[in-house]
Design a protein around this motif. Structure first.
Motif, PDB file in Angstrom:
ATOM      1  N   UNK A  47      -6.376  10.362 -16.169  1.00 27.65           N
ATOM      2  CA  UNK A  47      -6.701   8.986 -16.539  1.00 27.65           C
ATOM      3  C   UNK A  47      -5.469   8.174 -16.894  1.00 27.65           C
ATOM      4  N   UNK A  48      -4.517   8.804 -17.598  1.00 29.86           N
ATOM      5  CA  UNK A  48      -3.298   8.107 -18.004  1.00 29.86           C
ATOM      6  C   UNK A  48      -2.478   7.684 -16.783  1.00 29.86           C
ATOM      7  N   UNK A  49      -2.265   8.606 -15.866  1.00 26.74           N
ATOM      8  CA  UNK A  49      -1.454   8.291 -14.691  1.00 26.74           C
ATOM      9  C   UNK A  49      -2.166   7.291 -13.783  1.00 26.74           C
ATOM     10  N   UNK A  50      -3.472   7.480 -13.601  1.00 29.83           N
ATOM     11  CA  UNK A  50      -4.233   6.541 -12.787  1.00 29.83           C
ATOM     12  C   UNK A  50      -4.184   5.144 -13.382  1.00 29.83           C
ATOM     13  N   UNK A  51      -4.330   5.042 -14.697  1.00 33.27           N
ATOM     14  CA  UNK A  51      -4.271   3.745 -15.364  1.00 33.27           C
ATOM     15  C   UNK A  51      -2.919   3.085 -15.212  1.00 33.27           C
ATOM     16  N   UNK A  52      -1.861   3.883 -15.286  1.00 38.74           N
ATOM     17  CA  UNK A  52      -0.520   3.320 -15.133  1.00 38.74           C
ATOM     18  C   UNK A  52      -0.294   2.785 -13.728  1.00 38.74           C
ATOM     19  N   UNK A  53      -0.752   3.543 -12.728  1.00 42.88           N
ATOM     20  CA  UNK A  53      -0.582   3.081 -11.350  1.00 42.88           C
ATOM     21  C   UNK A  53      -1.381   1.810 -11.112  1.00 42.88           C
ATOM     22  N   UNK A  54      -2.623   1.797 -11.578  1.00 44.46           N
ATOM     23  CA  UNK A  54      -3.449   0.601 -11.406  1.00 44.46           C
ATOM     24  C   UNK A  54      -2.853  -0.584 -12.157  1.00 44.46           C
ATOM     25  N   UNK A  55      -2.213  -0.302 -13.306  1.00 47.77           N
ATOM     26  CA  UNK A  55      -1.602  -1.370 -14.085  1.00 47.77           C
ATOM     27  C   UNK A  55      -0.407  -1.993 -13.397  1.00 47.77           C
ATOM     28  N   UNK A  56       0.208  -1.282 -12.456  1.00 49.91           N
ATOM     29  CA  UNK A  56       1.343  -1.840 -11.724  1.00 49.91           C
ATOM     30  C   UNK A  56       0.900  -2.867 -10.694  1.00 49.91           C
ATOM     31  N   UNK A  57      -0.389  -2.890 -10.390  1.00 46.14           N
ATOM     32  CA  UNK A  57      -0.891  -3.834  -9.405  1.00 46.14           C
ATOM     33  C   UNK A  57      -1.260  -3.130  -8.115  1.00 46.14           C
ATOM     34  N   UNK A  58      -2.029  -3.818  -7.292  1.00 42.72           N
ATOM     35  CA  UNK A  58      -2.524  -3.237  -6.045  1.00 42.72           C
ATOM     36  C   UNK A  58      -1.640  -3.585  -4.852  1.00 42.72           C
ATOM     37  N   UNK A  59      -0.477  -4.192  -5.109  1.00 39.59           N
ATOM     38  CA  UNK A  59       0.366  -4.660  -4.012  1.00 39.59           C
ATOM     39  C   UNK A  59       1.681  -3.893  -3.903  1.00 39.59           C
ATOM     40  N   UNK A  60       1.688  -2.637  -4.376  1.00 40.07           N
ATOM     41  CA  UNK A  60       2.891  -1.813  -4.295  1.00 40.07           C
ATOM     42  C   UNK A  60       2.810  -0.844  -3.117  1.00 40.07           C
ATOM     43  N   UNK A 229       1.419 -10.512  -2.222  1.00 42.72           N
ATOM     44  CA  UNK A 229       0.004 -10.484  -2.603  1.00 42.72           C
ATOM     45  C   UNK A 229      -0.616  -9.182  -2.109  1.00 42.72           C
ATOM     46  N   UNK A 230      -1.779  -8.852  -2.664  1.00 44.45           N
ATOM     47  CA  UNK A 230      -2.486  -7.643  -2.233  1.00 44.45           C
ATOM     48  C   UNK A 230      -2.923  -7.736  -0.781  1.00 44.45           C
ATOM     49  N   UNK A 231      -3.185  -8.953  -0.305  1.00 37.68           N
ATOM     50  CA  UNK A 231      -3.609  -9.138   1.081  1.00 37.68           C
ATOM     51  C   UNK A 231      -2.493  -8.845   2.073  1.00 37.68           C
ATOM     52  N   UNK A 232      -1.248  -8.881   1.606  1.00 36.99           N
ATOM     53  CA  UNK A 232      -0.114  -8.649   2.502  1.00 36.99           C
ATOM     54  C   UNK A 232       0.241  -7.175   2.661  1.00 36.99           C
ATOM     55  N   UNK A 233      -0.422  -6.285   1.921  1.00 42.10           N
ATOM     56  CA  UNK A 233      -0.002  -4.887   1.859  1.00 42.10           C
ATOM     57  C   UNK A 233       0.001  -4.224   3.224  1.00 42.10           C
ATOM     58  N   UNK A 234      -1.082  -4.336   3.975  1.00 47.23           N
ATOM     59  CA  UNK A 234      -1.159  -3.662   5.272  1.00 47.23           C
ATOM     60  C   UNK A 234      -0.145  -4.238   6.254  1.00 47.23           C
ATOM     61  N   UNK A 235       0.044  -5.553   6.223  1.00 44.03           N
ATOM     62  CA  UNK A 235       1.046  -6.157   7.104  1.00 44.03           C
ATOM     63  C   UNK A 235       2.443  -5.679   6.735  1.00 44.03           C
ATOM     64  N   UNK A 236       2.744  -5.651   5.430  1.00 42.20           N
ATOM     65  CA  UNK A 236       4.058  -5.195   4.969  1.00 42.20           C
ATOM     66  C   UNK A 236       4.279  -3.735   5.353  1.00 42.20           C
TER      67      UNK A 236
END
Length: 397
Positions: A47-60, A229-236
């Protein structure tokens, strides 16, 4: 004989040998407590690691050398080449829609200040690291772009490092030695807790170019890219593959945030179940102990069984009494084990950096498994007692 009476007789038999009953329960207590505690640790870390990753944002996005599978397979082929700073610069110049590109390099080192020293993890990046990784300065500043360019010997300290080397003092401006090289402390962070790379409070942060000189290498471990943005992830992701494929072929992997979470969830979930399985072995040992003691009890009470059968006790009455005794030992031991395991998990979360999370399913699993142990290992001694011939039993000395 009805159930309440059978239960009363079983409890009286257990109370007559309190020390033996307590020792018999010990295996179940340890097993259940171990299951609760180890599952709590595994779930808490997940839970701790998952929370940290999610806290970094969905655009990494994370770029690593080598070919990795999409599941638990891990590294399918050792990387023939390593990523370099030139790769990070190429991505920053050729890929559009990026807000940050951070080359990352890590390694172990010894840091000293006066007569104080400790082992730390050196975590190196560039000036854009603060845009990607969550961090809050308690004092001072992060290193600048100019310091990355000239490989300046400056560092920022994790909270535990600062407290260890400079207790009660402001570390900013102080001089430290990292693997024998002199550095100037320019900042220190508030407590960050555990992370993907371990205890972040026991890390030292320096420019990536400085780290390459410190460790004598010309490569980096990972490139972290933040899309606008999160929408750019697949293109990036597709653009990064287009840029790096001519240099590396298929000898690199680009993970999105969703893929990273999936990999970690699979890995940590499997480890949690493995920990629970290992702890459950002690429950099995505890169950064998219950069976052994119940067999001894049957032998010791042979005359009692003969008398009860002689005055009209049925086979079912004898069977139910000994099964109740075995189940009572395992259920009481399981209840105590749950209390100890839960208390241990709470204490560990409060007094150590290890996160824990006691889940209802783990408690229910441990309790019902302990009860099942009593039933399973109590049936044979109970069946053996119920099958005794009353005449033979009455003559037993």
């Amino acid at each position: 004989m009805n159930f309440p009476e059978a239960f009363r007789i079983a409890m009286r038999a257990l109370a007559a040998n309190k020390a033996r009953s307590a020792l018999t329960m010990l295996g179940v207590i340890i097993g259940v407590a171990a299951v609760i505690l180890l599952v709590a640790i595994g779930t808490g870390v997940q839970g701790e690691i998952t929370g940290q990753i999610e806290g970094l944002g969905s655009n990494l996005l994370f770029i690593v050398p080598g070919q990795y599978s999409g599941g638990m397979g891990g590294d399918q082929a050792p990387p023939a080449r390593r990523l370099t700073l030139e790769d990070a610069d190429l991505i920053a110049r050729k890929v559009e829609g990026l807000s940050a590109v951070v080359p990352v390099l890590q390694g172990g080192a010894t840091i000293k200040a006066g007569n104080r020293s400790m082992r730390v993890v050196v975590a190196a990046g560039n000036e854009q690291g603060t845009e990607v990784f969550a961090s809050t300065l308690a004092g001072g500043r992060h290193y600048r772009r100019s310091e990355v360019q000239v490989a300046a010997r400056v560092c920022a300290l994790g909270s535990r490092v600062a407290e260890t080397l400079f207790p009660g003092k402001d570390p900013v401006g102080q001089r430290v030695s990292i693997n024998g090289q002199r550095f100037t402390v320019i900042g220190h962070y508030e407590s960050l807790g555990g992370g993907l790379s371990g205890d972040q409070d026991s890390q030292v942060y320096i420019p990536v170019t400085t780290a390459q000189r410190l460790f004598g290498v010309n490569f980096i471990n990972t490139i972290v890219v933040k899309a606008a943005t999160a929408e750019d992830v697949e293109r990036v992701k597709a653009e990064i593959r287009r840029v790096l494929t001519p240099r590396y072929g298929e000898e690199f992997t680009v993970f999105t945030q969703e893929q990273t979470l999936g990999l970690l969830s699979d890995l940590l979930g499997t480890l949690t179940y493995m920990l629970a399985g290992i702890a459950a072995i002690s429950l099995l040992v505890g169950g064998i102990g219950i069976m052994n003691i119940m067999l001894v009890s049957v032998t010791e009470r042979t005359r009692e069984i003969g008398i009860r059968k002689a005055v009209g006790a049925r086979t079912y009455d004898i069977l139910s009494q000994f099964v109740i005794e075995a189940v009572a030992l395992s259920v009481l031991g399981g209840t105590i084990g749950i209390a100890l395991g839960w208390s241990g998990a709470v204490a560990m979360a409060r007094f150590t950096p290890v996160p824990t999370d006691v889940t209802p399913w783990a408690v229910a699993l441990a309790f019902f498994f302990s009860a099942g142990v009593g039933v399973f290992f109590g049936v044979y001694p109970a069946w053996k007692a119920s099958r005794l011939d009353p005449i033979v039993a009455l003559r037993y000395e």
